[in-house]
Design a protein around this motif. Structure first.
Motif, PDB file in Angstrom:
ATOM      1  N   ASP A 130       0.858  -1.175   0.000  1.00 40.04           N
ATOM      2  CA  ASP A 130       0.000   0.000   0.000  1.00 40.04           C
ATOM      3  C   ASP A 130       0.907   1.242   0.000  1.00 40.04           C
ATOM      4  N   LEU A 131       0.862   2.041  -1.062  1.00 39.11           N
ATOM      5  CA  LEU A 131       1.801   3.156  -1.219  1.00 39.11           C
ATOM      6  C   LEU A 131       1.653   4.195  -0.114  1.00 39.11           C
ATOM      7  N   PHE A 132       0.425   4.448   0.338  1.00 40.40           N
ATOM      8  CA  PHE A 132       0.211   5.436   1.395  1.00 40.40           C
ATOM      9  C   PHE A 132       0.824   4.967   2.708  1.00 40.40           C
ATOM     10  N   ILE A 133       0.626   3.698   3.037  1.00 44.99           N
ATOM     11  CA  ILE A 133       1.225   3.142   4.252  1.00 44.99           C
ATOM     12  C   ILE A 133       2.741   3.158   4.141  1.00 44.99           C
ATOM     13  N   GLN A 134       3.263   2.698   3.010  1.00 45.92           N
ATOM     14  CA  GLN A 134       4.708   2.629   2.831  1.00 45.92           C
ATOM     15  C   GLN A 134       5.346   4.008   2.916  1.00 45.92           C
ATOM     16  N   GLU A 135       4.685   5.014   2.349  1.00 47.02           N
ATOM     17  CA  GLU A 135       5.208   6.384   2.406  1.00 47.02           C
ATOM     18  C   GLU A 135       5.365   6.844   3.851  1.00 47.02           C
ATOM     19  N   ASN A 136       4.392   6.525   4.688  1.00 44.07           N
ATOM     20  CA  ASN A 136       4.426   6.992   6.065  1.00 44.07           C
ATOM     21  C   ASN A 136       5.350   6.153   6.946  1.00 44.07           C
ATOM     22  N   ILE A 137       5.507   4.875   6.611  1.00 42.62           N
ATOM     23  CA  ILE A 137       6.487   4.055   7.326  1.00 42.62           C
ATOM     24  C   ILE A 137       7.892   4.562   7.032  1.00 42.62           C
ATOM     25  N   GLU A 138       8.177   4.824   5.758  1.00 36.01           N
ATOM     26  CA  GLU A 138       9.491   5.344   5.377  1.00 36.01           C
ATOM     27  C   GLU A 138       9.724   6.723   5.986  1.00 36.01           C
ATOM     28  N   LEU A 139       8.672   7.526   6.035  1.00 37.43           N
ATOM     29  CA  LEU A 139       8.784   8.854   6.634  1.00 37.43           C
ATOM     30  C   LEU A 139       9.250   8.761   8.082  1.00 37.43           C
ATOM     31  N   LYS A 140       8.707   7.798   8.828  1.00 35.59           N
ATOM     32  CA  LYS A 140       9.076   7.664  10.241  1.00 35.59           C
ATOM     33  C   LYS A 140      10.467   7.053  10.420  1.00 35.59           C
ATOM     34  N   ILE A 141      10.872   6.197   9.499  1.00 33.76           N
ATOM     35  CA  ILE A 141      12.242   5.671   9.551  1.00 33.76           C
ATOM     36  C   ILE A 141      13.230   6.818   9.332  1.00 33.76           C
ATOM     37  N   GLU A 142      12.959   7.643   8.318  1.00 37.32           N
ATOM     38  CA  GLU A 142      13.836   8.771   8.015  1.00 37.32           C
ATOM     39  C   GLU A 142      13.817   9.799   9.153  1.00 37.32           C
ATOM     40  N   HIS A 143      12.643  10.030   9.705  1.00 34.49           N
ATOM     41  CA  HIS A 143      12.506  10.949  10.845  1.00 34.49           C
ATOM     42  C   HIS A 143      13.387  10.475  12.004  1.00 34.49           C
ATOM     43  N   THR A 144      13.351   9.192  12.283  1.00 39.65           N
ATOM     44  CA  THR A 144      14.153   8.638  13.373  1.00 39.65           C
ATOM     45  C   THR A 144      15.633   8.903  13.147  1.00 39.65           C
ATOM     46  N   GLY A 145      16.092   8.691  11.914  1.00 39.23           N
ATOM     47  CA  GLY A 145      17.505   8.930  11.609  1.00 39.23           C
ATOM     48  C   GLY A 145      17.904  10.376  11.833  1.00 39.23           C
ATOM     49  N   ARG A 146      17.029  11.291  11.427  1.00 44.73           N
ATOM     50  CA  ARG A 146      17.354  12.709  11.586  1.00 44.73           C
ATOM     51  C   ARG A 146      17.292  13.137  13.057  1.00 44.73           C
ATOM     52  N   VAL A 147      16.355  12.580  13.828  1.00 44.94           N
ATOM     53  CA  VAL A 147      16.292  12.909  15.252  1.00 44.94           C
ATOM     54  C   VAL A 147      17.544  12.393  15.958  1.00 44.94           C
ATOM     55  N   CYS A 148      18.060  11.251  15.529  1.00 43.05           N
ATOM     56  CA  CYS A 148      19.334  10.750  16.079  1.00 43.05           C
ATOM     57  C   CYS A 148      20.448  11.750  15.800  1.00 43.05           C
ATOM     58  N   GLY A 149      20.476  12.290  14.577  1.00 45.22           N
ATOM     59  CA  GLY A 149      21.489  13.290  14.251  1.00 45.22           C
ATOM     60  C   GLY A 149      21.317  14.570  15.058  1.00 45.22           C
ATOM     61  N   ASN A 150      20.059  14.997  15.193  1.00 43.44           N
ATOM     62  CA  ASN A 150      19.777  16.220  15.955  1.00 43.44           C
ATOM     63  C   ASN A 150      20.192  16.084  17.414  1.00 43.44           C
ATOM     64  N   ILE A 151      19.859  14.942  18.005  1.00 45.12           N
ATOM     65  CA  ILE A 151      20.127  14.794  19.434  1.00 45.12           C
ATOM     66  C   ILE A 151      21.633  14.771  19.705  1.00 45.12           C
ATOM     67  N   LEU A 152      22.405  14.241  18.761  1.00 45.78           N
ATOM     68  CA  LEU A 152      23.865  14.249  18.935  1.00 45.78           C
ATOM     69  C   LEU A 152      24.423  15.661  18.804  1.00 45.78           C
ATOM     70  N   LEU A 153      23.866  16.457  17.891  1.00 46.70           N
ATOM     71  CA  LEU A 153      24.295  17.852  17.774  1.00 46.70           C
ATOM     72  C   LEU A 153      24.035  18.600  19.077  1.00 46.70           C
ATOM     73  N   LEU A 154      22.845  18.411  19.634  1.00 43.26           N
ATOM     74  CA  LEU A 154      22.492  19.096  20.878  1.00 43.26           C
ATOM     75  C   LEU A 154      23.345  18.576  22.042  1.00 43.26           C
ATOM     76  N   ALA A 155      23.506  17.245  22.091  1.00 43.08           N
ATOM     77  CA  ALA A 155      24.285  16.646  23.183  1.00 43.08           C
ATOM     78  C   ALA A 155      25.723  17.157  23.177  1.00 43.08           C
ATOM     79  N   LYS A 156      26.320  17.215  22.003  1.00 41.83           N
ATOM     80  CA  LYS A 156      27.704  17.672  21.903  1.00 41.83           C
ATOM     81  C   LYS A 156      27.825  19.160  22.218  1.00 41.83           C
ATOM     82  N   SER A 157      26.771  19.923  21.916  1.00 40.15           N
ATOM     83  CA  SER A 157      26.807  21.348  22.261  1.00 40.15           C
ATOM     84  C   SER A 157      26.800  21.541  23.768  1.00 40.15           C
ATOM     85  N   GLU A 158      26.281  20.535  24.485  1.00 39.00           N
ATOM     86  CA  GLU A 158      26.251  20.582  25.949  1.00 39.00           C
ATOM     87  C   GLU A 158      27.478  19.912  26.564  1.00 39.00           C
TER      88      GLU A 158
END
Length: 262
Positions: free
Chosen positions: A24-52
């Motif tokens: 289902d393309l709609f489901i797959q789009e949103n599953i991939e969106l959350k996988i990509e979101h997770t990767g970027r939040v991991c990057g963001n949290i490391l930027l913030l952590a290192k700034s501290e």
């Protein structure tokens, strides 16, 4: 916590989310969106952590929290076809439930496991419970994941709103109608420097305002710096309708951000 633990968690995460692939393309789009979101939040949290300037071990704890913070989103979307917790179930609690059921964190100490689970549990709450504030390390990580998460949601929203004539993802707009104006309670909360409530949203303009209201719950100087650098808030504000209330709201946000930066 050891590097081997983090490697194990990354491998487990990608094996876990693979099961949610869908024709289902709609489901797959949103599953991939959350996988990509997770990767970027991991990057963001490391930027913030290192700034501290926190330790390497604490940086690994931070990345683990980010890796698993939205784990429940995959089951949630497959089951309910929505990211709206009030119409399905609390995705943070679901994330904790899955981690406990699968015993993913069993290789860590009791203290580290508790810190990760509690930080995930609190990441989407309206406010961090006051009882947590007296636990300085837990309070730090709760604030860290909340900021890291907000940065990427604002990024995604700004990208959606900046592309003219692009049809918006209805799941990200919480299936709300594209009608005019704003809900009065949303406007009132913002003018009182408070985050708007999801329950008060009635249309897509309210969704934009709610996301902008997150500036009242930013915890680290580096978060403001990143938001300024990327221009996410300005892009979302520029997508608001040209009505009387918009000028007032835009001026209020600008004055608030100026006071933070001064």
């Amino acid at each position: 916590m050891q590097k081997e633990d983090l490697d194990f968690f990354r491998k487990w995460f990608f094996e876990y989310v693979t099961q949610f692939s869908s024709p289902d393309l709609f489901i797959q789009e949103n599953i991939e969106l959350k996988i990509e979101h997770t990767g970027r939040v991991c990057g963001n949290i490391l930027l913030l952590a290192k700034s501290e300037k926190i330790s390497e071990n604490d940086c690994m704890l931070a990345e683990t929290i980010a890796l698993f913070h939205d784990l429940g989103r995959f089951e949630q979307f497959m089951k309910y076809k929505t990211f709206k917790d009030s119409e399905s179930e609390n995705h943070a609690f679901l994330s904790v439930k899955i981690l406990n059921k699968e015993k993913v964190l069993s290789r860590l100490s009791k203290e580290e496991k508790g810190l990760i689970l509690k930080s995930i549990e609190c990441h989407n709450m309206m406010e961090i419970p006051q009882s947590i504030e007296k636990h300085s390390k837990l309070y730090f990580f709760c604030r860290l994941i909340r900021d890291a998460d907000k940065i990427d949601i604002l990024r995604l929203a700004s990208e959606e709103y900046s592309e003219e004539n692009r049809s918006l993802n209805p799941a990200l707009e919480l299936y709300l109608p594209d009608t005019g104006g704003y809900s009065e309670p949303i406007v009132s909360e913002i003018l009182n420097n408070r985050m708007a409530k999801i329950a008060d949203m009635k249309n897509r303009n309210d969704v934009k305002l709610l996301r902008l209201s997150w500036v009242f719950d930013i915890n680290f100087p580096a978060t403001y710096s990143l938001l300024r650098e990327y221009g996410y808030l300005e892009t979302i504000m520029s997508s608001l309708p040209e009505i009387k209330e918009t000028s007032l709201l835009r001026r209020h946000f600008e004055n608030y951000l100026s006071s933070i930066n001064s």
